[in-house]
Design a protein around this motif. Sequence first.
Motif, short mmCIF file in Angstrom:
data_model
loop_
_atom_site.label_atom_id
_atom_site.label_comp_id
_atom_site.label_asym_id
_atom_site.label_seq_id
_atom_site.Cartn_x
_atom_site.Cartn_y
_atom_site.Cartn_z
N THR A 57 -3.66 -1.02 0.57
CA THR A 57 -4.66 -1.84 -0.10
C THR A 57 -4.06 -2.57 -1.29
OG1 THR A 57 -6.38 -0.26 0.55
CG2 THR A 57 -6.94 -1.82 -1.19
N ALA A 60 -2.23 -5.58 -0.09
CA ALA A 60 -3.16 -6.64 0.31
C ALA A 60 -3.67 -7.41 -0.90
CB ALA A 60 -4.32 -6.03 1.09
N THR A 61 -3.94 -6.70 -2.01
CA THR A 61 -4.43 -7.40 -3.21
C THR A 61 -3.34 -8.27 -3.82
OG1 THR A 61 -3.84 -5.59 -4.73
CG2 THR A 61 -6.01 -5.51 -3.70
N ALA A 192 2.52 -9.57 1.95
CA ALA A 192 1.88 -10.01 3.19
C ALA A 192 2.37 -9.22 4.39
CB ALA A 192 2.12 -11.50 3.40
N ALA A 195 1.32 -5.46 4.00
CA ALA A 195 -0.10 -5.20 4.23
C ALA A 195 -0.44 -5.26 5.72
CB ALA A 195 -0.95 -6.21 3.46
N VAL A 196 0.07 -6.28 6.40
CA VAL A 196 -0.19 -6.40 7.84
C VAL A 196 0.39 -5.21 8.60
CG1 VAL A 196 0.36 -7.74 9.92
CG2 VAL A 196 -0.35 -8.91 7.83
N VAL A 216 -5.89 -0.44 5.00
CA VAL A 216 -6.39 -1.37 3.99
C VAL A 216 -7.89 -1.16 3.85
CG1 VAL A 216 -6.80 -3.78 3.35
CG2 VAL A 216 -4.60 -3.11 4.35
N TRP A 218 -11.22 -2.47 2.58
CA TRP A 218 -11.71 -3.80 2.22
C TRP A 218 -12.61 -3.85 0.99
CZ3 TRP A 218 -8.68 -7.22 3.82
CH2 TRP A 218 -8.04 -7.10 5.06
N PHE A 221 -10.26 -3.88 -1.85
CA PHE A 221 -9.57 -5.18 -1.87
C PHE A 221 -10.44 -6.24 -2.53
CE2 PHE A 221 -9.19 -9.32 0.24
CZ PHE A 221 -7.86 -9.64 -0.03
#
Length: 265
Positions: A57, A60-61, A192, A195-196, A216, A218, A221
Motif C-alpha cells: 500500500t 501504491a501511495t 509503480a 505496487a503492481v 494493496v 484501497w 491508499f
Amino acid sequence: MTFAAILASYLALGAVAGTMAGLFGVGGGIIIVPVLVFAFGLQGISPEITMHLAVGTSLATIVITGASSALGHFRKGSVHRAWFMALLPGLMLGAIAGVFIADNLSGTVLGTLFGVFVLLLATKMVIGLTPKPGTIAPGKVAMSIAGGVVGAISALFGIGGGAMTVPWLSRCGATMTQAVGTSAACGLPIAAVGAVTFIVVGWGNPLLPHWATGFVMWPAFIGIVATSVPFARIGVRLAHVLPAHVLRFCFAALLAVVGVRFILA
C-alpha cells in the motif's frame, strides 16, 4: 468498522504521515509503513500479512504522491536523464525481485528486517553522515547494478529509495539538486512496478481483508493520498520555524523507537 469510519481513520493517518514527511524531509514510506502496520493490527488483520499489505500500500501511495515531486524536478531541469535511463532497468528488475523476496518472508521476518533498516537510518541521521561528492560517473553496468540494489531494498521496505539514490548519485558527480531531482524520478518506477507486483503476488490470499486487491489496501491508499500531500506543506512550513538539529535528533529518536518496536515484535 464501516467503510466510512475506516476511510476517516486513513485520512487522519495520511495527514500525520504527510506532516511528518514534510517536517523531517524524508519520504513518506518510512513513516507510512509502520503507521499502517499499527492500523491494520487494530482492524484485526492477520499479522502474517500486515507487513506485506503495509509495504504494498505504501508503494501504491508513492506512485501518486511522488509524481508531483518528480514532475516538478523534471520541469526545473534537475533530473539527469542519462543517469535516470541507465538506472531504470535495474530499478524495475530490482523492484520485482524485492517484492518476491518479501513474498517469501514471513510477516515477522519482514518486520524485523524493516526494524533493522530503520535503526540504521536513525544511526545515519544521528552521526550526520553525508555522501562524499565524486567526479567520475560509473558505466552503464555499474549503474544498472546500483539501480537493482536500490530497487530491491526500496520495494522490500515500501520506500521511494531516496536515502540510497541521493548518496549514490552524489558520488557519481551529481550536484545535490541533480541528485534529489533524479532520485525523485527514480522513485516512480520503483513504486509503480513494486505496487503492481505486490498486487500480483498477493492476489487471492485468503487472509486479505475486504477492500484489498492483492497486497494493496484501497481505503488506506485513498485516505493517505488525499491528505498526505497538503499536510506535507504544513510540515515544510513547520520545518522552517523549528531548529534543524533538534528536528534531526527528534526524528532519529522516533525512528529508533519504531525500529526497536519492529525488532522486538
